[in-house]
Enzyme design. Sequence first.
Site, PDB file in Angstrom:
ATOM      1  N   GLY A 158      55.351 -47.737  18.092  1.00 34.63           N
ATOM      2  CA  GLY A 158      56.524 -47.465  17.286  1.00 34.63           C
ATOM      3  C   GLY A 158      57.639 -46.749  18.019  1.00 34.63           C
ATOM      4  O   GLY A 158      58.815 -47.032  17.798  1.00 34.63           O
ATOM      5  N   SER A 159      57.292 -45.818  18.885  1.00 36.84           N
ATOM      6  CA  SER A 159      58.339 -45.083  19.608  1.00 36.84           C
ATOM      7  C   SER A 159      59.145 -46.005  20.505  1.00 36.84           C
ATOM      8  O   SER A 159      60.379 -45.928  20.561  1.00 36.84           O
ATOM      9  CB  SER A 159      57.712 -43.957  20.436  1.00 36.84           C
ATOM     10  OG  SER A 159      57.206 -42.932  19.605  1.00 36.84           O
ATOM     11  N   SER A 178      53.082 -49.162  14.599  1.00 37.31           N
ATOM     12  CA  SER A 178      52.090 -48.903  15.648  1.00 37.31           C
ATOM     13  C   SER A 178      50.711 -49.295  15.139  1.00 37.31           C
ATOM     14  O   SER A 178      50.334 -48.922  14.022  1.00 37.31           O
ATOM     15  CB  SER A 178      52.075 -47.421  16.044  1.00 37.31           C
ATOM     16  OG  SER A 178      53.232 -47.071  16.771  1.00 37.31           O
ATOM     17  N   HIS A 191      47.753 -48.298  16.259  1.00 33.55           N
ATOM     18  CA  HIS A 191      46.740 -47.243  16.246  1.00 33.55           C
ATOM     19  C   HIS A 191      46.767 -46.423  14.961  1.00 33.55           C
ATOM     20  O   HIS A 191      45.880 -45.595  14.724  1.00 33.55           O
ATOM     21  CB  HIS A 191      46.881 -46.323  17.473  1.00 33.55           C
ATOM     22  CG  HIS A 191      48.009 -45.351  17.401  1.00 33.55           C
ATOM     23  ND1 HIS A 191      47.821 -44.035  17.024  1.00 33.55           N
ATOM     24  CD2 HIS A 191      49.322 -45.489  17.664  1.00 33.55           C
ATOM     25  CE1 HIS A 191      48.981 -43.407  17.065  1.00 33.55           C
ATOM     26  NE2 HIS A 191      49.906 -44.256  17.449  1.00 33.55           N
ATOM     27  N   THR A 249      53.316 -59.354  31.564  1.00 30.73           N
ATOM     28  CA  THR A 249      52.122 -60.064  31.128  1.00 30.73           C
ATOM     29  C   THR A 249      51.538 -59.422  29.877  1.00 30.73           C
ATOM     30  O   THR A 249      51.356 -58.205  29.813  1.00 30.73           O
ATOM     31  CB  THR A 249      51.058 -60.074  32.237  1.00 30.73           C
ATOM     32  OG1 THR A 249      51.625 -60.678  33.402  1.00 30.73           O
ATOM     33  CG2 THR A 249      49.821 -60.851  31.814  1.00 30.73           C
ATOM     34  N   CYS A 290      56.463 -31.940  17.250  1.00 29.29           N
ATOM     35  CA  CYS A 290      57.834 -32.128  17.722  1.00 29.29           C
ATOM     36  C   CYS A 290      58.753 -31.356  16.802  1.00 29.29           C
ATOM     37  O   CYS A 290      58.950 -31.736  15.653  1.00 29.29           O
ATOM     38  CB  CYS A 290      58.200 -33.606  17.710  1.00 29.29           C
ATOM     39  SG  CYS A 290      57.043 -34.631  18.622  1.00 29.29           S
TER      40      CYS A 290
END
Length: 387
Positions: free
Chosen positions: A70-71, A199, A201, A237, A328
């Site tokens: 996502g970042s 994302s 994960h 790749t 953060c």
Amino acid sequence: MIGRYFDYNSTTPLDPRVCQVITESMDIYGNPSSTHGSGQKARLAIHSARQHIAALLHGEPEELYITSGGSESNNWLLKGYLSQWAGTPVHVITSVIEHPSVKETLRYWRDAGGGEITYIPVDAEGFISPQAVMDAIRPDTKLISIMLANNETGAIQPVQEIARIAGSRGIFTHTDAVQAVGKMPIHVRELGVDSLSFSIHKLYGPKGIGGLYLQSGYKLDPLLHGGGQEQGLRSGTENVLSLLGAAEACRVAMLDMERSQVKLLWCKRLLVEKLRAIAPGLKINGSLDSDRTLANTVNLCIPGIRGEALAAYLDHRYGIAVSVGSACSSNHQKKLSYVLQEMGLDEADIRSSLRISMGKFTDEMDIHYLLESIESALAHFNQLMPT
């Protein structure tokens, strides 16, 4: 132990079905760009994987770009879309509670001469007002970026209404959906956004892979030049094994979502009800409205108890993983949650806050273990405190 893990909003454990697919795909080692049999086997595999990932969003495979997460997706979208106005300052709208990958990217763009940013505030429960977004729109507004669900409070933002407002004025809309994808049904067409980041994960798949949905008709500056992968916009790749794991995670998310949400809502109610009895001064940071918040997230404050101390004690004494919120922070010295600050909490309550985020592997036994551990921890801290 997986049952003692209550930090699912940070990351999720791999689903066994995802592990199995990755393990069984070890013989797919060819380069998807090669023309021989091994390469074409890999190409067919990632073609199928892309379809499964797109299906979770109810989008088209051609509108999906695979990234590292996502970042990266947020960085690429914001820089890539706004680059078309390089040298001509324009206006962007975002919120005060966005993930740093949105906030810092837009700050970089602004400081490089890109233009101006309007930050939309949130109310005491952490929600953004569509009216405030509408009032902030200017003739030179080119982009609106509002997250779909907040990682600290679970607040689901009115992105559909914001996208409708933006669309009626021809303004591009992006949403950071990292905390939402896999936890709630998402139909990108109905949501009305032009782009969406996610994302894998966060939904029981491998780390280091995610994606960017970009509605047909829009183009970005290439993120990586070279081999021409991802429709020529992100060369390199393909990570075949992670892609196959991601596809299985998305397929499983579609199968498990409804059942998982019902269970998580029940667990959430049980947790809050029992916590109120254990800690009479308990405050909930945000809303418990099941229609407006993620089913798995509870952000709470126990006045007089430092959240960091409680989290550390639960970890070392009982093996329980919880979070004190976002690492953060807009205040790097005090390390206070900027999300809770923007909701109006004072420093004392922020320091006494804790985030508990559950997942599909959480069950009633886990909730009771967490409750017993918190009760024991509070008794321990109360003994240490002066009367």
